[in-house]
Each structure stands twice: as structure tokens, then as C-alpha cells.
Design a protein around this motif. Structure first.
Motif, PDB file in Angstrom:
ATOM      1  N   ASP A  73      -5.038   6.688  10.860  1.00 19.25           N
ATOM      2  CA  ASP A  73      -4.289   7.172   9.701  1.00 19.25           C
ATOM      3  C   ASP A  73      -5.221   7.980   8.807  1.00 19.25           C
ATOM      4  O   ASP A  73      -6.384   7.603   8.600  1.00 19.25           O
ATOM      5  CB  ASP A  73      -3.710   6.015   8.866  1.00 19.25           C
ATOM      6  N   GLN A  74      -4.714   9.084   8.292  1.00 21.11           N
ATOM      7  CA  GLN A  74      -5.420   9.882   7.298  1.00 21.11           C
ATOM      8  C   GLN A  74      -4.891   9.428   5.947  1.00 21.11           C
ATOM      9  O   GLN A  74      -3.684   9.541   5.692  1.00 21.11           O
ATOM     10  CB  GLN A  74      -5.124  11.373   7.488  1.00 21.11           C
ATOM     11  N   ILE A  75      -5.767   8.886   5.108  1.00 16.18           N
ATOM     12  CA  ILE A  75      -5.312   8.376   3.814  1.00 16.18           C
ATOM     13  C   ILE A  75      -6.178   8.942   2.689  1.00 16.18           C
ATOM     14  O   ILE A  75      -7.254   9.488   2.927  1.00 16.18           O
ATOM     15  CB  ILE A  75      -5.284   6.831   3.774  1.00 16.18           C
ATOM     16  N   VAL A  76      -5.682   8.785   1.476  1.00 12.39           N
ATOM     17  CA  VAL A  76      -6.420   9.181   0.282  1.00 12.39           C
ATOM     18  C   VAL A  76      -6.620   7.937  -0.570  1.00 12.39           C
ATOM     19  O   VAL A  76      -5.668   7.189  -0.840  1.00 12.39           O
ATOM     20  CB  VAL A  76      -5.665  10.261  -0.526  1.00 12.39           C
ATOM     21  N   LEU A  77      -7.865   7.712  -0.970  1.00  9.33           N
ATOM     22  CA  LEU A  77      -8.198   6.659  -1.925  1.00  9.33           C
ATOM     23  C   LEU A  77      -8.244   7.335  -3.285  1.00  9.33           C
ATOM     24  O   LEU A  77      -9.077   8.201  -3.512  1.00  9.33           O
ATOM     25  CB  LEU A  77      -9.553   6.032  -1.599  1.00  9.33           C
ATOM     26  N   ARG A  78      -7.352   6.965  -4.168  1.00 13.30           N
ATOM     27  CA  ARG A  78      -7.288   7.576  -5.503  1.00 13.30           C
ATOM     28  C   ARG A  78      -7.659   6.513  -6.539  1.00 13.30           C
ATOM     29  O   ARG A  78      -7.216   5.378  -6.458  1.00 13.30           O
ATOM     30  CB  ARG A  78      -5.888   8.107  -5.779  1.00 13.30           C
ATOM     31  N   THR A  79      -8.453   6.922  -7.524  1.00 19.42           N
ATOM     32  CA  THR A  79      -8.837   6.009  -8.602  1.00 19.42           C
ATOM     33  C   THR A  79      -8.890   6.753  -9.929  1.00 19.42           C
ATOM     34  O   THR A  79      -9.046   7.972  -9.966  1.00 19.42           O
ATOM     35  CB  THR A  79     -10.193   5.334  -8.304  1.00 19.42           C
ATOM     36  N   ARG A  91     -10.228  -0.137 -14.137  1.00 14.81           N
ATOM     37  CA  ARG A  91     -10.067   0.934 -13.142  1.00 14.81           C
ATOM     38  C   ARG A  91      -8.846   0.625 -12.292  1.00 14.81           C
ATOM     39  O   ARG A  91      -8.663  -0.501 -11.827  1.00 14.81           O
ATOM     40  CB  ARG A  91     -11.319   1.016 -12.273  1.00 14.81           C
ATOM     41  N   GLN A  92      -8.039   1.653 -12.060  1.00 11.88           N
ATOM     42  CA  GLN A  92      -6.848   1.547 -11.223  1.00 11.88           C
ATOM     43  C   GLN A  92      -7.100   2.251  -9.890  1.00 11.88           C
ATOM     44  O   GLN A  92      -7.909   3.194  -9.818  1.00 11.88           O
ATOM     45  CB  GLN A  92      -5.652   2.218 -11.905  1.00 11.88           C
ATOM     46  N   TYR A  93      -6.368   1.817  -8.871  1.00 14.44           N
ATOM     47  CA  TYR A  93      -6.467   2.413  -7.546  1.00 14.44           C
ATOM     48  C   TYR A  93      -5.070   2.546  -6.948  1.00 14.44           C
ATOM     49  O   TYR A  93      -4.235   1.654  -7.129  1.00 14.44           O
ATOM     50  CB  TYR A  93      -7.261   1.523  -6.578  1.00 14.44           C
ATOM     51  N   VAL A  94      -4.852   3.611  -6.232  1.00 10.49           N
ATOM     52  CA  VAL A  94      -3.700   3.735  -5.348  1.00 10.49           C
ATOM     53  C   VAL A  94      -4.195   4.433  -4.089  1.00 10.49           C
ATOM     54  O   VAL A  94      -4.879   5.444  -4.164  1.00 10.49           O
ATOM     55  CB  VAL A  94      -2.492   4.475  -5.998  1.00 10.49           C
ATOM     56  N   PHE A  95      -3.916   3.818  -2.946  1.00 10.09           N
ATOM     57  CA  PHE A  95      -4.263   4.426  -1.663  1.00 10.09           C
ATOM     58  C   PHE A  95      -2.949   4.875  -1.046  1.00 10.09           C
ATOM     59  O   PHE A  95      -1.995   4.094  -0.977  1.00 10.09           O
ATOM     60  CB  PHE A  95      -4.954   3.433  -0.738  1.00 10.09           C
ATOM     61  N   TYR A  96      -2.897   6.130  -0.610  1.00  9.65           N
ATOM     62  CA  TYR A  96      -1.649   6.642  -0.072  1.00  9.65           C
ATOM     63  C   TYR A  96      -1.900   7.507   1.155  1.00  9.65           C
ATOM     64  O   TYR A  96      -3.018   7.937   1.421  1.00  9.65           O
ATOM     65  CB  TYR A  96      -0.867   7.415  -1.134  1.00  9.65           C
TER      66      TYR A  96
END
Length: 150
Positions: A73-79, A91-96
Motif C-alpha cells: 500500500d502507498q500511504i501518507v503519514l500526516r501530522t 500532536r495529531q496524526y492521520v494516515f491515509y
């Protein structure tokens, strides 16, 4: 410089557990990885922590696993930073997954400032509070139409 930080990642075999999806502990490692990359980009990373003789350390995590993440899977780790006060940084995180914009994981970490030599709590220094600014309320970090890659 954006208050949101994205890190691209391809899921590798070492991330996968016996059930065929990313292991739960890997997500916590990814939280650390993207947070470290973000503070480096902000110019106040691990090297600067050592020079200042104090650092931010994780004291609490909240995580929510939303969808299985699979091999390749190609994912993005966003913070992003959501709040800061005299003692703590949040700190918040969303991985999508960009392919379908599916939210895979959400999390939050509460960070405290400590003196490196003693490990004792310390008020957040002006150096940290100036570099680590919370995300503006007008920005939606769940809007995946914009990339925040450096």
C-alpha cells in the motif's frame, strides 16, 4: 513553511504481521518517524535538542485503527501540532491512502519537555514554543486534496 507535514510511505514485508496487515506497533513507530521528520523540517529537531539540553518526550498516545493497511500500500503519514501550553505539546496524526483517500489511522500524542541530563520535567522553552506552532483553525488537515510534502 506549512504547519502540516506529510511523509510518503510504501508498506514493506517487515511491517506486516501474521494476520497479513500492518502490525499495531508499527503505527506507533510511524508516529515517531513522521514526528521526527516534521520537527527536523521545522528546524528544531533531535540535534538541536541535544544542543539545548532539553527535549520533548512522548507521555501519552491515543490511537484509532480505522482500516487495514496491506503490503505494498502507498500511504501518507500526516501530522500537525494542535495545541501547546507551558508544559505540553499536542500532536495529531492521520494516515491515509491517496488512491481512495481512505483514512486508515488517527492518533494523538501528548509531549512533555524534559531536561535531557536528569529526565525531569521542564517548562516548554520559548525556543520550542516559537518553533512549534499549532495548526490554524481555518485549515482542515483532513482535506487530502493538498499535499504537504517537502
Amino acid at each position: 513553511m506549512s504547519a502540516i507535514f506529510d511523509l510518503n510511505l510504501t508498506v514493506k514485508p517487515e511491517h506486516i504481521d501474521v494476520l497479513g496487515h500492518v502490525n499495531n506497533v508499527v503505527y506507533v513507530q510511524w508516529m515517531q518517524d513522521v514526528a521526527t521528520a516534521h520537527i527536523d523540517q521545522l528546524g528544531l529537531g533531535i540535534q538541536q535538542y541535544l544542543e539545548l539540553k532539553h527535549a520533548m518526550v512522548a507521555v501519552e498516545h491515543h490511537v484509532q485503527y480505522r482500516k487495514a493497511v496491506l503490503l505494498d500500500d502507498q500511504i501518507v503519514l500526516r501530522t500537525w501540532l494542535s495545541d501547546i501550553n507551558s508544559m505540553y505539546l499536542f500532536r495529531q496524526y492521520v494516515f491515509y491512502r491517496p488512491a481512495d483517500q481512505a483514512v486508515l489511522f488517527m492518533g494523538q500524542t501528548k509531549w512533555a519537555c524534559v531536561e535531557i541530563e536528569t529526565g525531569r520535567p521542564k517548562r516548554i522553552s520559548p525556543t520550542f514554543s516559537q518553533a512549534y506552532q499549532p495548526l490554524n483553525d481555518q485549515i482542515n488537515p483532513l482535506d487530502f486534496s493538498h499535499s504537504y510534502m517537502v
